[in-house]
Design an enzyme around this catalytic site. Sequence first.
Site, mmCIF file in Angstrom:
data_model
loop_
_atom_site.group_PDB
_atom_site.id
_atom_site.type_symbol
_atom_site.label_atom_id
_atom_site.label_comp_id
_atom_site.label_asym_id
_atom_site.label_seq_id
_atom_site.Cartn_x
_atom_site.Cartn_y
_atom_site.Cartn_z
ATOM 1 N N TYR A 162 3.023 2.736 -9.207
ATOM 2 C CA TYR A 162 2.311 3.645 -8.315
ATOM 3 C C TYR A 162 3.179 4.037 -7.124
ATOM 4 O O TYR A 162 4.159 3.374 -6.796
ATOM 5 C CB TYR A 162 0.990 3.035 -7.834
ATOM 6 C CG TYR A 162 1.142 1.909 -6.847
ATOM 7 C CD1 TYR A 162 1.076 2.156 -5.475
ATOM 8 C CD2 TYR A 162 1.337 0.598 -7.261
ATOM 9 C CE1 TYR A 162 1.206 1.119 -4.551
ATOM 10 C CE2 TYR A 162 1.466 -0.433 -6.355
ATOM 11 C CZ TYR A 162 1.392 -0.172 -5.001
ATOM 12 O OH TYR A 162 1.527 -1.191 -4.095
ATOM 13 N N CYS A 163 2.787 5.152 -6.499
ATOM 14 C CA CYS A 163 3.395 5.618 -5.255
ATOM 15 C C CYS A 163 2.242 6.096 -4.370
ATOM 16 O O CYS A 163 1.115 5.656 -4.539
ATOM 17 C CB CYS A 163 4.430 6.713 -5.515
ATOM 18 S SG CYS A 163 3.728 8.217 -6.239
ATOM 19 N N ARG A 164 2.512 6.998 -3.449
ATOM 20 C CA ARG A 164 1.443 7.471 -2.568
ATOM 21 C C ARG A 164 0.435 8.343 -3.314
ATOM 22 O O ARG A 164 -0.760 8.162 -3.184
ATOM 23 C CB ARG A 164 2.026 8.228 -1.373
ATOM 24 C CG ARG A 164 0.956 8.663 -0.368
ATOM 25 C CD ARG A 164 1.536 9.415 0.813
ATOM 26 N NE ARG A 164 2.129 10.669 0.336
ATOM 27 C CZ ARG A 164 3.365 11.074 0.633
ATOM 28 N NH1 ARG A 164 4.139 10.349 1.402
ATOM 29 N NH2 ARG A 164 3.836 12.203 0.151
#
Length: 104
Positions: free
Chosen positions: A65-67
Amino acid sequence: MKDLTQEEWQKAIDNEANVEILDVRTQEEWDEGYIPSATLIDIHQPQEFMDAVNQLDKSKEYYIYCRSGGRSAQACQILDQMGFENTYNLQGGFSNWEGAKKKD
């Protein structure tokens, strides 16, 4: 790579034994909070990112995941090209995450 909803992601990380969670955001974003058990590997630091990825066990499942989901999709594609068979991208990323969060 497979895109997962939050519900699919949560169910998978709760029920799978061979799971690694990767956070590909920056250190500053990480400091604001992260998903418990995640490992930070900043995709904006290309050499460090590749060095870390080369140390990963290809037999595991990687939930990334990221932002908002863009960088993590890119990270999944990189891992896929390197021979990782089980990469999963969190749709909407950490900014939409409603599950458990942790801060150091």
